[in-house]
Design an enzyme around this catalytic site. Sequence first.
Site, PDB file in Angstrom:
ATOM      1  N   THR A 119     -29.349 -53.261 -84.819  1.00  0.00           N
ATOM      2  CA  THR A 119     -28.891 -54.035 -83.669  1.00  0.00           C
ATOM      3  C   THR A 119     -29.314 -55.489 -83.862  1.00  0.00           C
ATOM      4  O   THR A 119     -29.837 -55.865 -84.907  1.00  0.00           O
ATOM      5  CB  THR A 119     -29.508 -53.485 -82.374  1.00  0.00           C
ATOM      6  OG1 THR A 119     -30.930 -53.693 -82.413  1.00  0.00           O
ATOM      7  CG2 THR A 119     -29.213 -51.997 -82.224  1.00  0.00           C
TER       8      THR A 119
ATOM      9  N   LYS B 199     -41.654 -43.189 -74.983  1.00  0.00           N
ATOM     10  CA  LYS B 199     -40.459 -42.447 -75.390  1.00  0.00           C
ATOM     11  C   LYS B 199     -40.739 -40.951 -75.522  1.00  0.00           C
ATOM     12  O   LYS B 199     -39.858 -40.122 -75.277  1.00  0.00           O
ATOM     13  CB  LYS B 199     -39.940 -42.995 -76.720  1.00  0.00           C
ATOM     14  CG  LYS B 199     -39.365 -44.405 -76.621  1.00  0.00           C
ATOM     15  CD  LYS B 199     -38.130 -44.441 -75.742  1.00  0.00           C
ATOM     16  CE  LYS B 199     -37.406 -45.774 -75.840  1.00  0.00           C
ATOM     17  NZ  LYS B 199     -36.142 -45.788 -75.070  1.00  0.00           N
TER      18      LYS B 199
ATOM     19  N   SER C  46     -36.735 -41.734 -78.832  1.00  0.00           N
ATOM     20  CA  SER C  46     -36.911 -42.467 -80.085  1.00  0.00           C
ATOM     21  C   SER C  46     -37.517 -41.531 -81.110  1.00  0.00           C
ATOM     22  O   SER C  46     -38.291 -40.629 -80.768  1.00  0.00           O
ATOM     23  CB  SER C  46     -37.829 -43.676 -79.894  1.00  0.00           C
ATOM     24  OG  SER C  46     -38.176 -44.248 -81.148  1.00  0.00           O
TER      25      SER C  46
ATOM     26  N   ASP D 157     -31.603 -54.293 -62.484  1.00  0.00           N
ATOM     27  CA  ASP D 157     -32.823 -54.104 -63.258  1.00  0.00           C
ATOM     28  C   ASP D 157     -33.312 -52.692 -62.968  1.00  0.00           C
ATOM     29  O   ASP D 157     -33.790 -52.406 -61.868  1.00  0.00           O
ATOM     30  CB  ASP D 157     -33.868 -55.141 -62.838  1.00  0.00           C
ATOM     31  CG  ASP D 157     -35.230 -54.923 -63.484  1.00  0.00           C
ATOM     32  OD1 ASP D 157     -35.372 -53.984 -64.296  1.00  0.00           O
ATOM     33  OD2 ASP D 157     -36.163 -55.693 -63.164  1.00  0.00           O
TER      34      ASP D 157
ATOM     35  N   ASN E 214     -29.966 -45.929 -71.096  1.00  0.00           N
ATOM     36  CA  ASN E 214     -30.194 -46.570 -72.388  1.00  0.00           C
ATOM     37  C   ASN E 214     -31.205 -47.716 -72.345  1.00  0.00           C
ATOM     38  O   ASN E 214     -31.820 -48.031 -73.357  1.00  0.00           O
ATOM     39  CB  ASN E 214     -28.858 -47.091 -72.929  1.00  0.00           C
ATOM     40  CG  ASN E 214     -29.033 -47.992 -74.125  1.00  0.00           C
ATOM     41  OD1 ASN E 214     -29.337 -47.545 -75.227  1.00  0.00           O
ATOM     42  ND2 ASN E 214     -28.847 -49.300 -73.912  1.00  0.00           N
TER      43      ASN E 214
ATOM     44  N   TYR F 271     -45.395 -47.796 -77.011  1.00  0.00           N
ATOM     45  CA  TYR F 271     -43.954 -47.547 -77.091  1.00  0.00           C
ATOM     46  C   TYR F 271     -43.669 -46.079 -77.396  1.00  0.00           C
ATOM     47  O   TYR F 271     -42.829 -45.447 -76.735  1.00  0.00           O
ATOM     48  CB  TYR F 271     -43.326 -48.434 -78.161  1.00  0.00           C
ATOM     49  CG  TYR F 271     -41.850 -48.168 -78.372  1.00  0.00           C
ATOM     50  CD1 TYR F 271     -40.900 -48.743 -77.530  1.00  0.00           C
ATOM     51  CD2 TYR F 271     -41.410 -47.333 -79.396  1.00  0.00           C
ATOM     52  CE1 TYR F 271     -39.547 -48.492 -77.709  1.00  0.00           C
ATOM     53  CE2 TYR F 271     -40.062 -47.074 -79.586  1.00  0.00           C
ATOM     54  CZ  TYR F 271     -39.134 -47.659 -78.744  1.00  0.00           C
ATOM     55  OH  TYR F 271     -37.794 -47.394 -78.924  1.00  0.00           O
TER      56      TYR F 271
ATOM     57  N   ILE G 274     -32.044 -48.497 -86.100  1.00  0.00           N
ATOM     58  CA  ILE G 274     -30.624 -48.799 -85.907  1.00  0.00           C
ATOM     59  C   ILE G 274     -30.433 -50.307 -85.983  1.00  0.00           C
ATOM     60  O   ILE G 274     -31.178 -51.076 -85.376  1.00  0.00           O
ATOM     61  CB  ILE G 274     -30.117 -48.277 -84.546  1.00  0.00           C
ATOM     62  CG1 ILE G 274     -30.326 -46.759 -84.442  1.00  0.00           C
ATOM     63  CG2 ILE G 274     -28.655 -48.634 -84.342  1.00  0.00           C
ATOM     64  CD1 ILE G 274     -29.562 -45.939 -85.453  1.00  0.00           C
TER      65      ILE G 274
END
EC number: 1.1.1.252
Length: 267
Positions: free
Chosen positions: A198, A167, A149, A72, A99, A163, A196
């Site tokens: 995912t 980033k 991002s 972690d 990542n 968020y 993206i």
Amino acid sequence: MAVTPYVDTSRLDGKVALVTGSGRGIGAAMAIHLANRGAKVVVNYANSVEAANKVVDEIKSRGGEAIALQADVGEVSQTTKLMDDAVAHFGQLDIVCSNSGVVSFGHLKDVTEEEYDRVFRINTRGQFFVAREAYKHLSVGGRIIMMGSITGQAKGVPKHAVYSASKGAIETFVRCMAIDCGDKKITVNAVAPGGIKTDMYHAVCKEYIPNGENLTDEEVDEYAKTWSPMDRVGQPMDIAKVVGFLASEDGEWINGKVIGIDGAACM
């Protein structure tokens, strides 16, 4: 006249790469692509051992070498052990891709201290200490590639302050860290993906679309692809290919930079 033999400087043969959070999504694509270029790969995961093992199996099925290691990266002691174990297993470490990350949406009035800390623990603090430990463990001439991002660069996104800020900090990290890491000839860069596709894509993408909660997955795809003049949605391998370039000898003179990868999308 002697002819200089051609050397494919895009290859990563003899290199060892570690990708955090690489059991799925962009991280998995990175791990597989780096292995395809010849690197031995450490596939890191926090919880999903089955997913990480699938990535390892895919790499091995293509003739590559890989191992899955749990850590972690929100816990610095685990990050240190992850790097130690990677070097113990493969004998060296040349490329570290930071990542791991979490996503968050919430109006300013609703964001709790716990949510703020959850996001910054991984996206910002976690990445900082991954980079710190990478510097300590990487061979001379190594690579640190962090995860930003497009929201850290783009216009303001509603309910996305925490968020986006988590980033945005990465952009400052890479500029300063590139100087700090110069004594070991380590380059430090970041990629800043747009949307993206995912496994989390449809749920997250709806947050960027007005009234997106009412759209089907197919309607989300149709809407999202209009953001780019390429008329398609980004794929994990779109990010992995740029990471592969930065990790290679070809990317040696790119340092302290954040590369936006969004197909010229305008959200």
